[in-house]
Design a protein around this motif. Structure first.
Motif, PDB file in Angstrom:
ATOM      1  N   GLU A   1     116.763  87.034  33.193  1.00  0.00           N
ATOM      2  CA  GLU A   1     117.984  86.316  32.828  1.00  0.00           C
ATOM      3  C   GLU A   1     117.635  85.142  31.925  1.00  0.00           C
ATOM      4  O   GLU A   1     116.758  84.337  32.243  1.00  0.00           O
ATOM      5  N   ARG A   2     118.300  85.023  30.793  1.00  0.00           N
ATOM      6  CA  ARG A   2     118.132  83.852  29.929  1.00  0.00           C
ATOM      7  C   ARG A   2     118.914  82.705  30.551  1.00  0.00           C
ATOM      8  O   ARG A   2     120.066  82.886  30.954  1.00  0.00           O
ATOM      9  N   VAL A   3     118.274  81.537  30.674  1.00  0.00           N
ATOM     10  CA  VAL A   3     118.933  80.375  31.276  1.00  0.00           C
ATOM     11  C   VAL A   3     118.857  79.194  30.318  1.00  0.00           C
ATOM     12  O   VAL A   3     118.008  79.150  29.419  1.00  0.00           O
ATOM     13  N   TYR A   4     119.730  78.225  30.531  1.00  0.00           N
ATOM     14  CA  TYR A   4     119.841  77.058  29.665  1.00  0.00           C
ATOM     15  C   TYR A   4     119.835  75.797  30.529  1.00  0.00           C
ATOM     16  O   TYR A   4     120.884  75.180  30.736  1.00  0.00           O
ATOM     17  N   PRO A   5     118.661  75.412  31.048  1.00  0.00           N
ATOM     18  CA  PRO A   5     118.601  74.243  31.939  1.00  0.00           C
ATOM     19  C   PRO A   5     119.059  72.971  31.232  1.00  0.00           C
ATOM     20  O   PRO A   5     118.792  72.773  30.043  1.00  0.00           O
ATOM     21  N   ASP A   6     119.729  72.111  31.991  1.00  0.00           N
ATOM     22  CA  ASP A   6     120.194  70.835  31.430  1.00  0.00           C
ATOM     23  C   ASP A   6     119.459  69.663  32.081  1.00  0.00           C
ATOM     24  O   ASP A   6     119.963  68.546  32.110  1.00  0.00           O
ATOM     25  N   HIS A   7     118.282  69.928  32.622  1.00  0.00           N
ATOM     26  CA  HIS A   7     117.465  68.911  33.274  1.00  0.00           C
ATOM     27  C   HIS A   7     115.993  69.212  33.002  1.00  0.00           C
ATOM     28  O   HIS A   7     115.671  70.281  32.464  1.00  0.00           O
ATOM     29  N   LEU A   8     115.123  68.288  33.365  1.00  0.00           N
ATOM     30  CA  LEU A   8     113.696  68.517  33.174  1.00  0.00           C
ATOM     31  C   LEU A   8     113.221  69.688  34.027  1.00  0.00           C
ATOM     32  O   LEU A   8     113.684  69.894  35.145  1.00  0.00           O
ATOM     33  N   LEU A   9     112.291  70.445  33.483  1.00  0.00           N
ATOM     34  CA  LEU A   9     111.590  71.478  34.235  1.00  0.00           C
ATOM     35  C   LEU A   9     110.186  70.950  34.509  1.00  0.00           C
ATOM     36  O   LEU A   9     109.736  69.998  33.850  1.00  0.00           O
ATOM     37  N   TRP A  10     109.482  71.567  35.452  1.00  0.00           N
ATOM     38  CA  TRP A  10     108.207  71.019  35.908  1.00  0.00           C
ATOM     39  C   TRP A  10     107.086  72.053  35.882  1.00  0.00           C
ATOM     40  O   TRP A  10     107.318  73.239  36.106  1.00  0.00           O
ATOM     41  N   HIS A  11     105.891  71.550  35.605  1.00  0.00           N
ATOM     42  CA  HIS A  11     104.692  72.390  35.598  1.00  0.00           C
ATOM     43  C   HIS A  11     103.552  71.605  36.235  1.00  0.00           C
ATOM     44  O   HIS A  11     103.288  70.464  35.842  1.00  0.00           O
TER      45      HIS A  11
ATOM     46  N   LEU B   1     113.517  75.174  24.018  1.00  0.00           N
ATOM     47  CA  LEU B   1     112.721  76.309  24.495  1.00  0.00           C
ATOM     48  C   LEU B   1     113.618  77.466  24.911  1.00  0.00           C
ATOM     49  O   LEU B   1     114.728  77.251  25.403  1.00  0.00           O
ATOM     50  N   GLU B   2     113.127  78.687  24.721  1.00  0.00           N
ATOM     51  CA  GLU B   2     113.776  79.847  25.328  1.00  0.00           C
ATOM     52  C   GLU B   2     113.242  79.932  26.750  1.00  0.00           C
ATOM     53  O   GLU B   2     112.039  80.105  26.950  1.00  0.00           O
TER      54      GLU B   2
ATOM     55  N   THR C   1     108.651  80.545  30.026  1.00  0.00           N
ATOM     56  CA  THR C   1     108.811  80.386  28.590  1.00  0.00           C
ATOM     57  C   THR C   1     107.496  80.799  27.939  1.00  0.00           C
ATOM     58  O   THR C   1     106.453  80.816  28.578  1.00  0.00           O
ATOM     59  N   ARG C   2     107.547  81.137  26.671  1.00  0.00           N
ATOM     60  CA  ARG C   2     106.324  81.598  26.003  1.00  0.00           C
ATOM     61  C   ARG C   2     105.285  80.496  25.852  1.00  0.00           C
ATOM     62  O   ARG C   2     104.099  80.743  25.969  1.00  0.00           O
ATOM     63  N   GLU C   3     105.729  79.304  25.542  1.00  0.00           N
ATOM     64  CA  GLU C   3     104.821  78.158  25.443  1.00  0.00           C
ATOM     65  C   GLU C   3     105.641  76.875  25.440  1.00  0.00           C
ATOM     66  O   GLU C   3     106.851  76.908  25.214  1.00  0.00           O
ATOM     67  N   VAL C   4     104.963  75.760  25.710  1.00  0.00           N
ATOM     68  CA  VAL C   4     105.623  74.463  25.718  1.00  0.00           C
ATOM     69  C   VAL C   4     104.881  73.565  24.735  1.00  0.00           C
ATOM     70  O   VAL C   4     103.715  73.220  24.966  1.00  0.00           O
ATOM     71  N   PRO C   5     105.498  73.190  23.612  1.00  0.00           N
ATOM     72  CA  PRO C   5     104.831  72.286  22.666  1.00  0.00           C
ATOM     73  C   PRO C   5     104.578  70.928  23.323  1.00  0.00           C
ATOM     74  O   PRO C   5     105.321  70.504  24.224  1.00  0.00           O
ATOM     75  N   ALA C   6     103.565  70.246  22.857  1.00  0.00           N
ATOM     76  CA  ALA C   6     103.191  68.953  23.422  1.00  0.00           C
ATOM     77  C   ALA C   6     104.355  67.962  23.420  1.00  0.00           C
ATOM     78  O   ALA C   6     104.530  67.191  24.374  1.00  0.00           O
ATOM     79  N   ASP C   7     105.162  67.976  22.363  1.00  0.00           N
ATOM     80  CA  ASP C   7     106.257  66.998  22.285  1.00  0.00           C
ATOM     81  C   ASP C   7     107.400  67.294  23.260  1.00  0.00           C
ATOM     82  O   ASP C   7     108.287  66.465  23.451  1.00  0.00           O
ATOM     83  N   ALA C   8     107.393  68.467  23.910  1.00  0.00           N
ATOM     84  CA  ALA C   8     108.407  68.762  24.921  1.00  0.00           C
ATOM     85  C   ALA C   8     107.984  68.268  26.316  1.00  0.00           C
ATOM     86  O   ALA C   8     108.776  68.306  27.241  1.00  0.00           O
ATOM     87  N   ILE C   9     106.739  67.811  26.440  1.00  0.00           N
ATOM     88  CA  ILE C   9     106.262  67.271  27.713  1.00  0.00           C
ATOM     89  C   ILE C   9     106.542  65.779  27.690  1.00  0.00           C
ATOM     90  O   ILE C   9     105.928  65.008  26.962  1.00  0.00           O
TER      91      ILE C   9
ATOM     92  N   THR D   1     101.432  86.335  30.045  1.00  0.00           N
ATOM     93  CA  THR D   1     102.551  86.531  29.108  1.00  0.00           C
ATOM     94  C   THR D   1     103.350  85.258  28.883  1.00  0.00           C
ATOM     95  O   THR D   1     103.867  85.044  27.792  1.00  0.00           O
ATOM     96  N   HIS D   2     103.481  84.416  29.924  1.00  0.00           N
ATOM     97  CA  HIS D   2     104.360  83.257  29.836  1.00  0.00           C
ATOM     98  C   HIS D   2     103.817  82.080  30.628  1.00  0.00           C
ATOM     99  O   HIS D   2     103.011  82.252  31.538  1.00  0.00           O
ATOM    100  N   VAL D   3     104.304  80.899  30.299  1.00  0.00           N
ATOM    101  CA  VAL D   3     104.048  79.680  31.060  1.00  0.00           C
ATOM    102  C   VAL D   3     105.086  79.626  32.179  1.00  0.00           C
ATOM    103  O   VAL D   3     106.274  79.844  31.943  1.00  0.00           O
ATOM    104  N   HIS D   4     104.631  79.308  33.383  1.00  0.00           N
ATOM    105  CA  HIS D   4     105.535  79.196  34.530  1.00  0.00           C
ATOM    106  C   HIS D   4     106.031  77.765  34.659  1.00  0.00           C
ATOM    107  O   HIS D   4     105.254  76.815  34.560  1.00  0.00           O
ATOM    108  N   LEU D   5     107.319  77.629  34.912  1.00  0.00           N
ATOM    109  CA  LEU D   5     107.951  76.327  35.103  1.00  0.00           C
ATOM    110  C   LEU D   5     108.774  76.364  36.379  1.00  0.00           C
ATOM    111  O   LEU D   5     109.094  77.433  36.898  1.00  0.00           O
ATOM    112  N   ALA D   6     109.112  75.196  36.881  1.00  0.00           N
ATOM    113  CA  ALA D   6     109.930  75.092  38.091  1.00  0.00           C
ATOM    114  C   ALA D   6     111.140  74.214  37.806  1.00  0.00           C
ATOM    115  O   ALA D   6     111.080  73.297  36.986  1.00  0.00           O
ATOM    116  N   ALA D   7     112.222  74.480  38.521  1.00  0.00           N
ATOM    117  CA  ALA D   7     113.461  73.729  38.318  1.00  0.00           C
ATOM    118  C   ALA D   7     113.427  72.350  38.953  1.00  0.00           C
ATOM    119  O   ALA D   7     114.181  71.470  38.558  1.00  0.00           O
TER     120      ALA D   7
END
Length: 174
Positions: A87-97, A147-148, A159-167, A118-124
């Motif tokens: 499912e494609r989601v559109y979080p409106d808050h910070l995600l965590w790694h 991010l997708e 997500t496929r990756e998280v650029p440094a500026d998104a952290i 395949t992907h970076v894992h994140l948490a809500a």
């Protein structure tokens, strides 16, 4: 997690190619083939699916897959096929790694990359068990705005990756 659960998860996430199991590009294999390869009776597979601590395993009729966490090397899965099954989601808050202090400087320079997965894992949320291995010393807050982000059937965000500026945060774990 039981020995059976670990064996099934390992097979479906990392070793299908080397073990010769047929798998679709979105991670599905037949239960009969998995049972045969691992020499398991069906009741033990069913118990392993139910008791898997991270709900990594998904059954649909006579097929089974790992929900997420696949290796790229030697595996028939593709990022595109997995994403199409999530499912494609559109979080409106910070995600965590979660990560270690030692990894933090490289992550702050280069961002988060899936490496051989395949992907970076994140948490809500910060208290989610996702990514909370025993070595987690720092929780990274990720602004997912550009991010997708996808949700696997077990709730893991990817997500496929998280650029440094998104952290945007790095919080020590106590």
């Amino acid at each position: 997690m039981s020995r059976d659960s670990r064996a099934i998860s390992r097979l479906l996430r990392h070793t299908v190619g080397e073990r010769g199991l047929t798998m679709s590009s979105d991670g599905w294999a037949t239960i009969a083939d998995v049972l045969n390869l691992l020499e398991l009776p069906r009741d033990r597979l069913d118990a392993a699916v139910l008791e898997n601590d991270k709900q990594r395993l998904q059954v649909d009729g006579e097929r089974i897959r790992a929900c997420q966490g696949h290796s790229l090397d030697g595996m028939p899965v593709t990022r595109e096929a997995l994403e199409n099954s999530w499912e494609r989601v559109y979080p409106d808050h910070l995600l965590w790694h979660g990560t270690t202090r030692a990894a933090l400087p490289a992550i702050q320079r280069e961002g988060l990359r899936p490496e051989r997965r395949t992907h970076v894992h994140l948490a809500a949320s910060k208290d989610s068990p996702v990514g909370r291995r025993t070595a987690v010393e720092v929780l990274l807050g990720v602004d997912s705005g550009n991010l997708e982000v996808f949700r696997a059937p077990n709730g893991v965000l990817l997500t496929r990756e998280v650029p440094a500026d998104a952290i945007v945060r790095a919080d020590a774990v106590h």
